[in-house]
Design a protein around this motif. Structure first.
Motif, PDB file in Angstrom:
ATOM      1  N   LEU A  73       0.764  -1.082   0.137  1.00  0.00           N
ATOM      2  CA  LEU A  73      -0.149   0.057   0.077  1.00  0.00           C
ATOM      3  C   LEU A  73       0.907   1.283   0.042  1.00  0.00           C
ATOM      4  O   LEU A  73       1.871   1.421   0.621  1.00  0.00           O
ATOM      5  CB  LEU A  73      -0.939  -0.041   1.349  1.00  0.00           C
ATOM      6  CG  LEU A  73      -1.830  -1.057   1.406  1.00  0.00           C
ATOM      7  CD1 LEU A  73      -2.735  -0.788   2.497  1.00  0.00           C
ATOM      8  CD2 LEU A  73      -2.679  -1.526   0.325  1.00  0.00           C
ATOM      9  N   GLN A  74       0.671   2.123  -0.821  1.00  0.00           N
ATOM     10  CA  GLN A  74       1.475   3.458  -0.865  1.00  0.00           C
ATOM     11  C   GLN A  74       0.349   4.746  -0.988  1.00  0.00           C
ATOM     12  O   GLN A  74      -0.689   4.602  -1.826  1.00  0.00           O
ATOM     13  CB  GLN A  74       2.057   3.235  -2.307  1.00  0.00           C
ATOM     14  CG  GLN A  74       3.187   4.439  -2.600  1.00  0.00           C
ATOM     15  CD  GLN A  74       3.692   4.370  -3.842  1.00  0.00           C
ATOM     16  OE1 GLN A  74       3.213   4.860  -4.798  1.00  0.00           O
ATOM     17  NE2 GLN A  74       5.053   4.109  -3.824  1.00  0.00           N
ATOM     18  N   LEU A  75       0.649   5.732  -0.304  1.00  0.00           N
ATOM     19  CA  LEU A  75       0.009   6.905  -0.177  1.00  0.00           C
ATOM     20  C   LEU A  75       0.511   7.911  -1.346  1.00  0.00           C
ATOM     21  O   LEU A  75       1.815   8.306  -1.138  1.00  0.00           O
ATOM     22  CB  LEU A  75      -0.022   7.435   1.020  1.00  0.00           C
ATOM     23  CG  LEU A  75      -0.683   6.681   2.452  1.00  0.00           C
ATOM     24  CD1 LEU A  75      -0.717   7.594   3.495  1.00  0.00           C
ATOM     25  CD2 LEU A  75      -2.129   6.155   1.953  1.00  0.00           C
ATOM     26  N   LYS A  76      -0.338   8.146  -2.209  1.00  0.00           N
ATOM     27  CA  LYS A  76       0.220   9.338  -3.253  1.00  0.00           C
ATOM     28  C   LYS A  76      -0.302  10.693  -3.035  1.00  0.00           C
ATOM     29  O   LYS A  76      -1.415  10.658  -2.964  1.00  0.00           O
ATOM     30  CB  LYS A  76      -0.109   8.751  -4.650  1.00  0.00           C
ATOM     31  CG  LYS A  76       0.571   9.908  -5.613  1.00  0.00           C
ATOM     32  CD  LYS A  76       0.194   9.152  -7.167  1.00  0.00           C
ATOM     33  CE  LYS A  76       0.663  10.262  -8.087  1.00  0.00           C
ATOM     34  NZ  LYS A  76       0.300   9.699  -9.416  1.00  0.00           N
ATOM     35  N   GLY A  77       0.723  11.471  -2.623  1.00  0.00           N
ATOM     36  CA  GLY A  77      -0.211  12.845  -2.395  1.00  0.00           C
ATOM     37  C   GLY A  77       0.132  13.312  -0.847  1.00  0.00           C
ATOM     38  O   GLY A  77      -0.340  14.038  -0.416  1.00  0.00           O
ATOM     39  N   ALA A  78       0.961  12.445  -0.127  1.00  0.00           N
ATOM     40  CA  ALA A  78       1.094  12.308   1.341  1.00  0.00           C
ATOM     41  C   ALA A  78       1.953  13.156   1.997  1.00  0.00           C
ATOM     42  O   ALA A  78       2.220  13.181   3.020  1.00  0.00           O
ATOM     43  CB  ALA A  78       1.217  10.971   1.897  1.00  0.00           C
ATOM     44  N   GLY A  79       2.631  14.279   1.068  1.00  0.00           N
ATOM     45  CA  GLY A  79       3.332  15.259   1.491  1.00  0.00           C
ATOM     46  C   GLY A  79       4.788  15.353   1.069  1.00  0.00           C
ATOM     47  O   GLY A  79       5.421  14.189   0.438  1.00  0.00           O
ATOM     48  N   ARG A  80       5.678  16.106   1.361  1.00  0.00           N
ATOM     49  CA  ARG A  80       7.101  16.165   1.054  1.00  0.00           C
ATOM     50  C   ARG A  80       8.080  15.084   1.452  1.00  0.00           C
ATOM     51  O   ARG A  80       7.661  14.541   2.596  1.00  0.00           O
ATOM     52  CB  ARG A  80       7.591  17.698   1.252  1.00  0.00           C
ATOM     53  CG  ARG A  80       7.375  18.713   0.389  1.00  0.00           C
ATOM     54  CD  ARG A  80       8.262  19.877   0.744  1.00  0.00           C
ATOM     55  NE  ARG A  80       7.858  21.072  -0.083  1.00  0.00           N
ATOM     56  CZ  ARG A  80       7.135  22.044  -0.047  1.00  0.00           C
ATOM     57  NH1 ARG A  80       6.708  22.068   1.399  1.00  0.00           N
ATOM     58  NH2 ARG A  80       6.875  22.955  -0.823  1.00  0.00           N
ATOM     59  N   THR A  81       8.974  14.737   0.708  1.00  0.00           N
ATOM     60  CA  THR A  81       9.986  13.797   1.141  1.00  0.00           C
ATOM     61  C   THR A  81      11.401  14.165   0.714  1.00  0.00           C
ATOM     62  O   THR A  81      11.448  15.390   0.007  1.00  0.00           O
ATOM     63  CB  THR A  81       9.696  12.310   0.444  1.00  0.00           C
ATOM     64  OG1 THR A  81      10.222  12.391  -0.873  1.00  0.00           O
ATOM     65  CG2 THR A  81       8.074  12.010   0.218  1.00  0.00           C
TER      66      THR A  81
END
Length: 496
Positions: A118-126
């Motif tokens: 599972l991967q969150l796309k749009g979850a903030g800066r990295t």
């Protein structure tokens, strides 16, 4: 109660056991970090069919705690969030270090379909966001959510999307939009660019570690002693070559334009990944460019097969330090040249209802594609009408699509003669191979316009249709018709 204990007690338990195979590779491959919360999250949609496939309770996924978790505002118990580093070629130019600039991997869960990440796309800066804001917008999130469902419904290998959540948080693209987060699902999100990253840096230990992880997890048969001289890394390249050839052949058959086939957007598992400026063809225009940012037409529809091979060659270069033999590396890439046309011909024969293979079939396909391009003729409507004709329907509805009636008459006479040699019910086979419902750009656009006003009903309607695109759904015939004139003015760029 200390902060760690408080967070653990507040974490949402998803249910299945978590597994963290990628995280076990070590810190050279990623940075551990938490998603950045968004204000006032709300649910846009839950893919209930995918939830069932994963053994998850869709109603629970629609609850407020799950919405918070899949927006990045609340921890998921057992997850280990991280952003991975990779590099890649973008529009044919080496771009250097890239990485998950707005995606955060939570880990894998045990499901009836095997372990799925599972991967969150749009979850903030990295650390890999470069100049980006780490966010996704509602518009692009809905497009990815629906298109990944559409591709799965068509039988094309793809990542999938489980949940979309939204927030009123403003995000600037060409204009100010609102934020959203997509929960993406796949067995792995490893890309060609992961291998390019470590190879380009001369980090050969990490390159070997990554390759061994992919082989042992997904391609253990690559260690068979009879595969390419017993070289597992050459065998890995060959496996990815074959999977990529099959995937791109399916793209071409269904009329799918990816739009941004950079090497960092190519899955090591042969999955369609990173839905941005995609488009399904309306009229059959082989030179169609669906990405407004693609000024040279590098990723035009008819160039996709050659670009895929170019990308595989880049992967071969990245793996070469492990393969160690130029002839072996080239031998691992060579099957693409036969596999792609073989796969495409099989798909096109299925669209024509031909269960058997005969010497003139390729010419029959080439002739009809030339006639479609000369129109140009609407690609999905032609195939669906031809299917109905083969099932006993009216030929006039097909013939009316063509300006060159004489050319079509000549072709259809040959086709009818060929169809007469087929056993069974070719029309029924065709109706199961040529979709009635295709996720055209204007359908996405209408759903997005409603969603921006807080109405997600059209998202739900399209999701239902594209998940079973070969069925009739007679109450929704309007969504299977010709695109409106304004659809030709829709522009999709990489910022989507």
């Amino acid at each position: 109660m200390d902060q760690a204990l408080a967070e653990a007690s507040a974490a949402l338990e998803l249910g299945p056991a978590w597994q963290h195979g990628f995280a076990q590779l070590g810190p050279a491959f990623f940075t551990e970090l938490r998603p950045t919360p968004l204000p006032d999250p709300h649910l846009v949609s839950v893919n209930r069919r995918l939830a069932a496939d994963l053994g998850l309770d869709a109603d629970r996924l629609a609850g407020s705690d799950a919405v918070a978790a899949f927006t990045g505002n609340q921890a998921l118990q057992g997850a280990r969030p991280l952003a991975s580093v990779y590099s890649g070629h973008q529009f044919g130019v080496w771009a250097g270090q890239l990485g998950d600039g707005r995606a955060i991997l939570l880990g894998g869960i045990a499901t009836p379909q095997g372990v799925q990440e599972l991967q969150l796309k749009g979850a903030g800066r990295t650390p890999y966001s470069r100049m980006g804001d780490g966010r996704a917008v509602l518009r692009s999130s809905i497009r990815e959510y629906l298109c990944s469902a559409a591709m799965h419904g068509l039988g094309v290998p793809t990542t999938r999307a489980l949940v979309v959540t939204g927030s009123p948080q403003p995000v600037r693209r060409e204009e100010v939009e609102t934020a959203a987060v997509v929960t993406r699902v796949a067995p792995s999100f490893v890309r060609f660019g992961h291998f390019e990253h470590f190879s380009a840096r001369g980090q050969l230990d990490e390159l070997r570690q990554l390759a061994d992880y992919v082989i042992d997890t997904f391609y253990p048969h690559c260690r068979a002693p009879d595969r390419l001289g017993g070289n597992p890394y050459a065998a890995l390249l060959e496996e990815v070559t074959l999977r990529t050839a099959a995937m791109v052949a399916q793209w071409q058959a269904v009329g799918f334009c990816h739009g941004v086939m950079n090497t960092d957007n190519m899955s090591i598992l042969g999955l369609t990944i990173d839905y941005g400026p995609f488009q399904f063809l309306d009229a059959f225009v082989p030179t169609q460019i669906c990405n407004h940012s693609d000024e040279t037409g590098r990723y035009a529809f008819n160039r996709q097969p050659n670009v895929a091979y170019w990308n595989l060659f880049c992967l071969g270069q990245a793996l070469f330090p492990l393969i160690g033999d130029e002839e072996l590396a080239l031998a691992a890439l060579e099957p693409y040249k036969a596999a792609f046309p073989r796969e495409l011909e099989a798909r096109m024969r299925a669209k024509l209802g031909l269960a058997s293979e005969k010497s003139g079939d390729r010419q029959l396909v080439e002739q009809i594609l030339s006639l479609l391009a000369a129109g140009p003729v609407d690609y999905p409507i032609f195939w669906r009408r031809l299917s109905r004709f083969a099932a006993g329907g009216d030929l006039a509805a097909v013939r009316d699509l063509f300006l060159d009636r004489a050319g079509f008459d000549g072709w259809v006479a040959q086709y009818e003669a060929r169809l007469a040699d087929e056993a069974g019910e070719p029309g029924a086979r065709m109706l199961a191979a040529n979709p009635k419902y295709v996720l055209r750009n204007h359908l996405c656009e209408l759903a997005i316009r409603q969603a921006k006003l807080g109405d997600f009903s059209e998202v739900e309607t399209l999701l239902s249709l594209v998940q079973s695109p070969f069925e009739e759904h007679p109450d929704h015939d309007d969504r299977a018709g010709f695109p409106p004139d304004w659809a030709t003015h829709i522009e999709i760029s990489c910022s989507s």
